[in-house]
Design a protein around this motif. Sequence first.
Motif, mmCIF file in Angstrom:
data_model
loop_
_atom_site.group_PDB
_atom_site.id
_atom_site.type_symbol
_atom_site.label_atom_id
_atom_site.label_comp_id
_atom_site.label_asym_id
_atom_site.label_seq_id
_atom_site.Cartn_x
_atom_site.Cartn_y
_atom_site.Cartn_z
ATOM 1 N N LEU A 5 0.651 -1.183 -0.138
ATOM 2 C CA LEU A 5 -0.029 -0.054 0.069
ATOM 3 C C LEU A 5 0.839 1.488 -0.014
ATOM 4 O O LEU A 5 0.374 2.545 -0.119
ATOM 5 N N LEU A 8 1.485 3.367 -5.102
ATOM 6 C CA LEU A 8 -0.122 3.365 -5.952
ATOM 7 C C LEU A 8 -0.209 2.187 -6.981
ATOM 8 O O LEU A 8 -1.189 1.378 -6.864
ATOM 9 N N THR A 11 -0.958 -0.520 -4.547
ATOM 10 C CA THR A 11 -2.333 -0.781 -3.970
ATOM 11 C C THR A 11 -3.169 -1.127 -5.115
ATOM 12 O O THR A 11 -4.165 -1.975 -4.921
ATOM 13 N N VAL A 12 -3.009 -0.755 -6.295
ATOM 14 C CA VAL A 12 -4.070 -1.048 -7.574
ATOM 15 C C VAL A 12 -3.701 -2.650 -7.765
ATOM 16 O O VAL A 12 -4.768 -3.429 -7.790
ATOM 17 N N LEU B 135 -2.450 4.668 5.396
ATOM 18 C CA LEU B 135 -2.605 3.312 4.943
ATOM 19 C C LEU B 135 -4.174 3.148 4.940
ATOM 20 O O LEU B 135 -4.613 2.115 4.041
ATOM 21 N N ARG B 138 -5.237 4.472 1.579
ATOM 22 C CA ARG B 138 -4.697 3.120 0.617
ATOM 23 C C ARG B 138 -5.400 2.026 0.510
ATOM 24 O O ARG B 138 -5.639 1.529 -0.528
ATOM 25 N N ALA B 142 -7.661 0.172 -2.638
ATOM 26 C CA ALA B 142 -7.746 -1.058 -2.982
ATOM 27 C C ALA B 142 -8.988 -1.691 -2.767
ATOM 28 O O ALA B 142 -9.459 -2.517 -3.738
ATOM 29 N N MET B 145 -11.733 -1.207 -5.776
ATOM 30 C CA MET B 145 -11.846 -1.879 -7.016
ATOM 31 C C MET B 145 -12.749 -3.224 -6.877
ATOM 32 O O MET B 145 -13.556 -3.156 -7.741
#
Lengths: 31, 163
Positions: A5, A8, A11-12, B135, B138, B142, B145
């Motif tokens: 994390l 980027l 994360t993705v 965090l 972020r 995640a 998605m």
Amino acid sequence: MKNPLDSLWGTVISGLVLTVILYFVVKSILG
Amino acid sequence: MEYVPAVARWLHFMAGVMWIGLLYYFNFVQVAALKAATADGTAAGITKHVAPRALLYFRWAAVVTWLAGAALLSDKFVDAFTLRHGMAGIGVGAWLGTIMLFNVWALIWPNQQKILGLKPATDEEKNKARRVAFLASRANVALSMPMLFFMAGGWSHRAIFGL
């Protein structure tokens, strides 16, 4: 080990991996 | 009462676009911009004028999105959250959205208040708050998605689930 994390891209990629895992979970429940 | 689902879906989409749009703004734009702005001494422009406004719309859009989503689920609310009666897809989306709402109000907002000086905190507390808020934010990117994958799973997803 570096926390994915923190970047980027990490994360993705984490989001994509989680999507695939949950897809199979949901598919097994619906199937 | 037949207009309730239509209005709820409309509100859910509008507030959801604002919530996730601002989440992506924070993660894809503001984090990097703040780093560059700190280096040239212009960070106050973001931390004083932009971030508090963005956080205001961000956290309340999250609430409106969740409430409108709950209204939209209506009598299927329990089936969705228990993943029963063919509601597992939207149910997983609803769970992810709920976890994200928790992250916003329990982790991101309280820590951002310390970072932005809206709540008193020592330098050490601010550094810890920065890490936790970062965090959590972020993690929400995640989680967004799969959340969007399952939330958007209408007729287009039936084939890939083998239905």
